[in-house]
Design an enzyme around this catalytic site. Structure first.
Site, short mmCIF file in Angstrom:
data_model
loop_
_atom_site.label_atom_id
_atom_site.label_comp_id
_atom_site.label_asym_id
_atom_site.label_seq_id
_atom_site.Cartn_x
_atom_site.Cartn_y
_atom_site.Cartn_z
N HIS A 262 0.81 -1.21 0.00
CA HIS A 262 0.00 0.00 0.00
C HIS A 262 0.85 1.27 0.00
CE1 HIS A 262 -3.42 -2.63 0.98
NE2 HIS A 262 -4.16 -1.64 0.53
N GLY A 263 2.08 1.18 0.39
CA GLY A 263 2.92 2.37 0.36
C GLY A 263 4.21 2.19 1.12
#
Length: 483
Positions: free
Chosen positions: A333-334
């Protein structure tokens, strides 16, 4: 370009739709010409506003490499059974190249910044890498294709344009759902079209647009203002309000976008898989991950968790596999420590449920297990939304400050007070839609003779009202665009 932008709604989609069905009329019973048009439109959609030449070159080279490797793997007579050493090496090479590409563009800045802090500014001249939009989804689609061919679940695509279309098909390009190659391969060449498909697609798109513009955007106005405040200045009421509204915002934002993607695909004859199944009604964290972003969860299950051994090994190995999957899910997700912690947080709760907590949850009343799961998810969203871990823990301290005294007052977020009733109404609608029991939905089924008229009226109303909101406001973020 996003689905809720004026350029998409008034220019890109009408032109794409009209020319697509003109091409369909010119070549009835065939999809070759329509596929070429969809590929061109998808390339324009993706490259809109991006550094065109460089990214186009990278993706063309990547597509050619994967195209050739898949064909070579497909030549293996033992594909799906006892694949040859050559096939295993080619698959490993292709996956390594794709993951390296993803790692560089998504995580180089993160690691360089960490080195920069440890080296006291030694790497101060580093120029930040620009993240290509949708890169995570494109890479996962490539891996799905390569592994499906390797396992013998699908034949390699000989037509290069059709392979490129699978990767770049614009409805699912930016934010999913993640489409497995074997689930859509036949649709690329032999999909069917009907008036019913178009109407159902419009209806699904309208529902998604309404969820995004009329609910998520309105809730986001207050969410952003709350999270702009120092956590130490928040009382428990405001802290809980902020994360509750954010939970609703991200759900209606992301599921709304996926509804629009599924609806657009349906209009062009594609059946894309569902990505959400009312996740906030879950009675455990395990169930939540079966209902939230289902295409991502199933991707990690089938392409990582099961190859690692899944739950067929010892209990300790099963728990290790869970932690590996969710740490990587968080990192996917990051490139931030908050996402890594978010993944570890879910690894912890899934481990507890695997060790016996789930058996206890099955015995308690449904309302208790649902509240348990929802509170766990709310706390997780704090890490997901926070800019760093210090902010997240400070925010949690505000939420669970049992010594604070609740004092009802009107909070000033720098928003016109006329907006508050609208946000409150949106929140109530979002809660009702999120928590209505499945049994009640079954009772609300429309009679078949009323479906077309009702859906047509509702679609028109949602689209018109959503566009009017877009025209009168400037707040139109898309939360999952960054992933």
């Amino acid at each position: 370009m996003v689905f809720s932008s004026p350029v998409f709604l008034f220019v890109f989609f009408p032109l794409t739709f009209a020319i697509y069905y003109l091409a369909k009329a010119l070549t009835p019973g065939k999809n070759q010409l329509t596929n070429y048009w969809l590929l061109i439109a998808s390339a324009v959609f993706y490259l809109w506003g991006a550094p065109k030449t460089f990214y186009l070159l990278l993706f063309v080279v990547g597509i050619l490499i994967d195209y050739w490797i898949a064909i070579e793997i497909g030549k293996d007579p033992h594909a799906g059974k006892r694949s040859s050493k050559k096939s295993r090496l080619l698959l490993a090479l292709a996956i390594a190249l794709n993951l390296s590409f993803l790692a560089y563009y998504k995580y180089a800045n993160f690691f360089i910044e960490e080195l920069h802090h440890m080296s006291s500014g030694f790497l101060a001249q580093w120029q930040a890498v620009i993240l290509p939009i949708g890169i995570s989804f494109i890479v996962f689609h490539k891996i799905s294709y390569l592994v499906d061919v390797y396992r013998g679940k699908a034949e390699p695509r000989r037509n290069l344009a059709e392979f490129a279309l699978y990767l770049l098909l614009f409805p699912q390009l930016i934010a999913g759902p993640i489409v497995r190659y074997h689930t859509i391969s036949s649709q690329i060449t032999s999909r069917t079209h009907s008036v019913d498909d178009v109407f159902e697609g419009i209806y699904r798109f309208a529902i998604g647009l309404g969820k995004k513009v009329l609910i998520a955007n309105q809730l986001g106005l207050v969410v952003d203002r709350i999270f702009e405040q120092p956590p130490s200045s928040l009382d428990p009421t405001l802290a809980w309000l902020g994360i509750l509204l954010y939970a609703l915002q991200i759900y209606f934002d992301f599921s709304g976008y996926c509804d629009m993607a599924i609806g657009l695909g349906r209009m062009f004859g594609f059946r894309l898989q569902e990505n959400f199944n009312r996740p906030y009604t879950s009675k455990s964290v395990t169930e939540f991950w079966r209902r939230w972003h289902m295409s991502l969860s199933s991707f990690f299950r089938d392409y990582l968790y099961i190859p690692l051994g899944g739950n067929q090994a010892s209990l300790h190995r099963t728990i290790l596999n869970l932690w590996i999957v969710f740490l990587l899910c968080g990192l996917w997700h990051g490139a931030k420590w908050t996402f890594v912690f978010w993944g570890a947080y879910y690894g912890f709760w899934l481990t507890l449920e695997r060790l016996g907590l789930s058996r206890w949850l099955e015995k308690v009343p449904t309302v208790i297990s649902t509240v348990y799961a929802f509170v766990i998810v709310l706390v997780g969203w704090v890490f997901f939304r926070s800019p760093d871990l210090a902010f997240a823990f400070s925010y949690l301290s505000a939420m669970f400050d049992v010594g604070a005294v609740w004092q009802p007052r009107m909070y000033d977020f720098g928003i016109d007070y006329a907006v508050y009733p609208k946000v409150l109404l949106c929140a109530v609608i979002a809660v009702v839609l999120s928590f209505t029991p499945d049994s009640l939905y079954g009772r609300l089924q429309l009679r078949s003779d009323l479906k077309l008229m009702t859906k047509s009226v509702l679609s028109l109303a949602l689209i018109v009202y959503s566009i009017s909101n877009l025209a009168t406001g400037t707040f139109n973020p898309f939360l999952y665009f960054q992933f």
